[in-house]
Design a protein around this motif. Structure first.
Motif, PDB file in Angstrom:
ATOM      1  N   VAL A   5       0.832  -1.198   0.000  1.00  0.00           N
ATOM      2  CA  VAL A   5       0.000   0.000   0.000  1.00  0.00           C
ATOM      3  C   VAL A   5       0.865   1.245   0.000  1.00  0.00           C
ATOM      4  N   GLN A   6       0.315   2.321  -0.492  1.00  0.00           N
ATOM      5  CA  GLN A   6       1.044   3.576  -0.605  1.00  0.00           C
ATOM      6  C   GLN A   6       0.742   4.492   0.572  1.00  0.00           C
ATOM      7  N   ALA A   7       1.696   5.366   0.876  1.00  0.00           N
ATOM      8  CA  ALA A   7       1.533   6.303   1.991  1.00  0.00           C
ATOM      9  C   ALA A   7       0.606   7.441   1.597  1.00  0.00           C
ATOM     10  N   ALA A   8       0.043   8.071   2.619  1.00  0.00           N
ATOM     11  CA  ALA A   8      -0.792   9.255   2.406  1.00  0.00           C
ATOM     12  C   ALA A   8       0.061  10.504   2.529  1.00  0.00           C
ATOM     13  N   SER A   9      -0.536  11.651   2.231  1.00  0.00           N
ATOM     14  CA  SER A   9       0.209  12.910   2.264  1.00  0.00           C
ATOM     15  C   SER A   9       0.319  13.436   3.681  1.00  0.00           C
ATOM     16  N   ALA A  10       1.235  14.368   3.887  1.00  0.00           N
ATOM     17  CA  ALA A  10       1.492  14.946   5.207  1.00  0.00           C
ATOM     18  C   ALA A  10       0.483  16.048   5.515  1.00  0.00           C
ATOM     19  N   PRO A  11       0.265  16.352   6.820  1.00  0.00           N
ATOM     20  CA  PRO A  11      -0.691  17.401   7.183  1.00  0.00           C
ATOM     21  C   PRO A  11      -0.131  18.789   6.899  1.00  0.00           C
ATOM     22  N   ALA A  12      -1.001  19.764   6.881  1.00  0.00           N
ATOM     23  CA  ALA A  12      -0.583  21.149   6.654  1.00  0.00           C
ATOM     24  C   ALA A  12      -1.176  22.039   7.734  1.00  0.00           C
ATOM     25  N   ASN A  13      -0.664  23.281   7.808  1.00  0.00           N
ATOM     26  CA  ASN A  13      -1.213  24.294   8.708  1.00  0.00           C
ATOM     27  C   ASN A  13      -1.083  23.934  10.192  1.00  0.00           C
ATOM     28  N   ARG A  14      -0.072  23.164  10.543  1.00  0.00           N
ATOM     29  CA  ARG A  14       0.132  22.865  11.947  1.00  0.00           C
ATOM     30  C   ARG A  14       0.576  24.121  12.687  1.00  0.00           C
ATOM     31  N   SER A  15       0.004  24.326  13.868  1.00  0.00           N
ATOM     32  CA  SER A  15       0.375  25.468  14.691  1.00  0.00           C
ATOM     33  C   SER A  15       1.702  25.185  15.381  1.00  0.00           C
ATOM     34  N   TRP A  16       2.616  26.146  15.389  1.00  0.00           N
ATOM     35  CA  TRP A  16       3.893  25.941  16.064  1.00  0.00           C
ATOM     36  C   TRP A  16       3.788  26.204  17.560  1.00  0.00           C
ATOM     37  N   TRP A  17       2.755  26.950  17.979  1.00  0.00           N
ATOM     38  CA  TRP A  17       2.662  27.343  19.389  1.00  0.00           C
ATOM     39  C   TRP A  17       1.506  26.656  20.116  1.00  0.00           C
ATOM     40  N   GLY A  18       0.460  26.234  19.394  1.00  0.00           N
ATOM     41  CA  GLY A  18      -0.740  25.717  20.043  1.00  0.00           C
ATOM     42  C   GLY A  18      -1.202  24.420  19.435  1.00  0.00           C
ATOM     43  N   TRP A  19      -2.408  24.039  19.779  1.00  0.00           N
ATOM     44  CA  TRP A  19      -2.963  22.765  19.350  1.00  0.00           C
ATOM     45  C   TRP A  19      -3.381  22.790  17.888  1.00  0.00           C
ATOM     46  N   GLY A  20      -3.151  21.707  17.198  1.00  0.00           N
ATOM     47  CA  GLY A  20      -3.792  21.447  15.923  1.00  0.00           C
ATOM     48  C   GLY A  20      -3.454  22.373  14.778  1.00  0.00           C
ATOM     49  N   SER A  21      -4.492  22.744  14.037  1.00  0.00           N
ATOM     50  CA  SER A  21      -4.345  23.536  12.823  1.00  0.00           C
ATOM     51  C   SER A  21      -4.577  25.014  13.102  1.00  0.00           C
ATOM     52  N   THR A  22      -3.811  25.854  12.440  1.00  0.00           N
ATOM     53  CA  THR A  22      -3.921  27.298  12.650  1.00  0.00           C
ATOM     54  C   THR A  22      -5.298  27.824  12.237  1.00  0.00           C
ATOM     55  N   ASP A  23      -5.901  27.209  11.234  1.00  0.00           N
ATOM     56  CA  ASP A  23      -7.183  27.718  10.753  1.00  0.00           C
ATOM     57  C   ASP A  23      -8.347  27.392  11.682  1.00  0.00           C
ATOM     58  N   LYS A  24      -8.111  26.529  12.704  1.00  0.00           N
ATOM     59  CA  LYS A  24      -9.166  26.181  13.646  1.00  0.00           C
ATOM     60  C   LYS A  24      -9.011  26.889  14.989  1.00  0.00           C
ATOM     61  N   ALA A  25      -7.922  27.626  15.163  1.00  0.00           N
ATOM     62  CA  ALA A  25      -7.734  28.368  16.411  1.00  0.00           C
ATOM     63  C   ALA A  25      -8.762  29.488  16.516  1.00  0.00           C
ATOM     64  N   LEU A  26      -9.213  29.787  17.740  1.00  0.00           N
ATOM     65  CA  LEU A  26     -10.227  30.821  17.929  1.00  0.00           C
ATOM     66  C   LEU A  26      -9.636  32.207  17.667  1.00  0.00           C
ATOM     67  N   PRO A  27     -10.326  33.066  16.938  1.00  0.00           N
ATOM     68  CA  PRO A  27      -9.853  34.434  16.724  1.00  0.00           C
ATOM     69  C   PRO A  27      -9.956  35.241  18.015  1.00  0.00           C
ATOM     70  N   ASP A  28      -9.358  36.440  18.011  1.00  0.00           N
ATOM     71  CA  ASP A  28      -9.304  37.275  19.223  1.00  0.00           C
ATOM     72  C   ASP A  28     -10.685  37.538  19.806  1.00  0.00           C
ATOM     73  N   THR A  29     -11.668  37.822  18.957  1.00  0.00           N
ATOM     74  CA  THR A  29     -13.001  38.155  19.474  1.00  0.00           C
ATOM     75  C   THR A  29     -13.618  36.987  20.229  1.00  0.00           C
ATOM     76  N   GLU A  30     -13.427  35.780  19.701  1.00  0.00           N
ATOM     77  CA  GLU A  30     -13.979  34.604  20.373  1.00  0.00           C
ATOM     78  C   GLU A  30     -13.200  34.280  21.647  1.00  0.00           C
ATOM     79  N   CYS A  31     -11.900  34.532  21.635  1.00  0.00           N
ATOM     80  CA  CYS A  31     -11.110  34.349  22.860  1.00  0.00           C
ATOM     81  C   CYS A  31     -11.633  35.270  23.958  1.00  0.00           C
ATOM     82  N   ALA A  32     -11.872  36.531  23.599  1.00  0.00           N
ATOM     83  CA  ALA A  32     -12.366  37.495  24.583  1.00  0.00           C
ATOM     84  C   ALA A  32     -13.745  37.105  25.094  1.00  0.00           C
ATOM     85  N   ALA A  33     -14.607  36.622  24.206  1.00  0.00           N
ATOM     86  CA  ALA A  33     -15.952  36.204  24.616  1.00  0.00           C
ATOM     87  C   ALA A  33     -15.885  35.012  25.558  1.00  0.00           C
ATOM     88  N   LEU A  34     -14.984  34.093  25.285  1.00  0.00           N
ATOM     89  CA  LEU A  34     -14.821  32.929  26.157  1.00  0.00           C
ATOM     90  C   LEU A  34     -14.261  33.354  27.513  1.00  0.00           C
TER      91      LEU A  34
END
Length: 536
Positions: A5-34
């Protein structure tokens, strides 16, 4: 009977400072609301630092020319391999502190590459920290020993293929660097699954699961990756350790058990034969509410001892149920799920719901193959989103600590009350505020549950790590006092070392030190994890 079987591709948009993908991190407004939901939180979120503006320590070592193509000292590589994803890791990265950064990051593509890096590191007095995908929440990939000339982070993402599939025995030989989604994508065309889905599934690897004895999403029966191992191949500084591929063996102590949970201290896991299952096509879920949490505990114990083996059996206390959005009236909620590759599971689900109701529960929603339980789906979405919410709270200087344990049923109620009471006192002293302390049972066994606690309390900007450390130490103290394990599936790393040292029998500690000396005589592999590194 082997398929290539063949390998799959590597992930993208990994956050260097936080969890997971950069595009799923909460923006400033949502951080403040939380943050506004936590009295005493900061008024504004900490800014996410630009990587180019973060100061990295100068690299202390350079690889020999023959290894130079495998290693990198690029800022992005070093920054991304400095920490795992514990709360204290996130906060330090947000404050721009990357002082523990590795000097080099190695990207091997073959076992020979790994051997060459280990040989050079042993001769040069350089520490090597095996790195799967960096999702450790216990300080498992951060070098803290300060006894070596330099540090190399050994990134195994280049070894990411399913190499062989034995359809007859229902097993596969898989490289250790395969991320969860890539692994499953390679098995799916064959109608097979490993059926191991930790919360970090998208951002963790087979090797990481094996090295930390990871727990998956499924709450009964095969809860840990240990149960799925046929054989393992491990590169140590003194040679290759490869066990026979067998369904079971009684030939002395298991060689695999030495390396399962060794957390990169004894060798580098490069591949394993793993037991697979046919992909399920029948699913059903239900939720049951309880006015009394002790009654809910009794219900879950009855289910765990029934032999019905639900795939999901998550008990949420009132605070956790409210946080997940599945209850608002102060009730506890039990989330049940069943699945099968062979037959409908509705009748078994009905048995489980009846058993829960016999112990004071009230069914709220049910779903089958035709329609999923809405509450269960809401819980699952919240479960997967939780690490991103944790990062958002960290940006608001809110302390958010999670820890999991396991105990026998006779002590479950006492442990629940003791953790909430004692950590509540510590939080009031440390933060000067009341803490939110929630609990859920993530896994259940015939002889006991695995409670998972969340502690949320406002922090003081610039003092978050010290406050977190006090709460972490208090959690280990209460677990040790009650005879519960310091960790059920998060591993030991460096953050749980005090609790692990207390829990571990001394004769076993002696044997572990001897194994370390025998397999890693230069003491280069992940120093400080499980046992102290040798003297300089």
């Amino acid at each position: 009977m082997v398929d290539r079987v063949q390998a799959a591709s590597a992930p993208a948009n990994r956050s260097w400072w936080g969890w997971g993908s950069t595009d799923k991190a909460l923006p400033d407004t949502e951080c403040a609301a939380l943050g506004a939901l936590v009295p005493g939180a900061a008024a504004e979120p900490l800014p996410v630092p630009e990587l180019r503006a973060v100061e990295l320590p100068k690299s202390r070592v350079a690889p020999p020319p023959a290894l130079a193509p495998l290693l990198s000292d690029a800022p992005a590589d070093r920054a991304g391999h400095t920490y795992g994803k514990a709360y204290r890791d996130i906060v330090r990265a947000l404050h721009g502190d990357l002082s523990p950064a590795p000097d080099q990051v190695a990207f091997p593509r073959t076992e020979q590459d790994i051997t060459d890096v280990l040989d050079w590191a042993a001769d040069a007095g350089v520490a090597v920290v095996p790195y799967g995908a960096g999702s450790s929440v216990v300080g498992g990939v951060e070098y803290r020993a300060d006894r070596h000339r330099g540090v190399v982070s050994l990134d195994l993402s280049g070894l990411d293929r399913v190499l062989e599939i034995d359809r007859v025995s229902r097993a596969a030989r898989i490289q250790a660097g395969a991320l969860g989604p890539h692994l499953e994508a390679q098995l799916r065309p064959h109608g097979l699954t490993l059926r191991h889905f930790p919360q970090s599934f998208e951002f963790s690897t087979l090797g990481g699961w094996l090295a930390t004895r990871a727990g998956g999403h499924y709450a009964t029966l095969y809860t840990h990756v240990d149960d799925l191992v046929e054989s393992m191949r491990v590169l140590t500084p003194v040679g290759v350790n490869e066990s026979l591929r067998l369904p079971r063996s009684g030939a002395g102590p298991s060689p695999d058990r030495l390396f399962l949970g060794s957390e990169g201290t004894l060798g580098v896991i490069t591949e394993a034969w793993m037991r697979l299952q046919d992909r399920p096509c029948h699913k059903a879920s239900a939720t049951v509410s309880f006015d009394s949490f002790p009654a809910a505990i009794d219900a879950v114990r009855a289910i765990a001892q029934s032999g019905l083996h639900p795939a999901n059996c998550r008990l949420l206390d009132p605070g956790e149920a409210a946080l997940a959005g599945v209850a608002r009236g102060g009730e506890s909620v039990l989330v049940l799920g069943l699945e099968s590759a062979y037959a409908p599971v509705g009748d078994r689900l009905a048995e489980l719901v009846t058993l829960a109701c016999d112990h004071g529960g009230s069914p709220t929603r049910e779903g089958s193959d035709a329609g999923a339980d809405t509450a269960a789906g809401t819980w699952r979405s919240a479960f997967l989103r939780m690490p991103y919410l944790r990062d958002a709270l960290a940006r608001m200087s809110v302390i958010s600590e999670t820890f999991e344990t396991a105990c026998t049923w006779d002590r479950a109620g006492e442990l629940y009350e003791a953790v909430r009471g004692r950590l509540g006192e510590v939080a009031r002293r440390v933060a000067g505020a009341e803490a939110m302390i929630n609990c859920r049972f993530t896994h259940v066994y015939p002889d006991g549950p695995a409670p998972y606690f969340t502690v949320i309390v406002p922090g003081r900007r610039g003092h978050e790590v010290a406050m977190w450390d006090e709460i972490k130490q208090a959690s280990m103290d209460v677990l040790g006092d009650l005879g519960a394990t310091v960790t059920h599936h998060h591993a030991v790393g460096r953050d749980h070392r005090p609790g692990y040292d207390r829990q571990r029998p001394e004769p076993f500690a002696h044997a572990l030190r001897a194994a370390k000396q025998a397999l890693d005589p230069a003491g280069i592999l992940n120093p400080g994890v499980l046992i102290d590194p040798p003297a300089a």
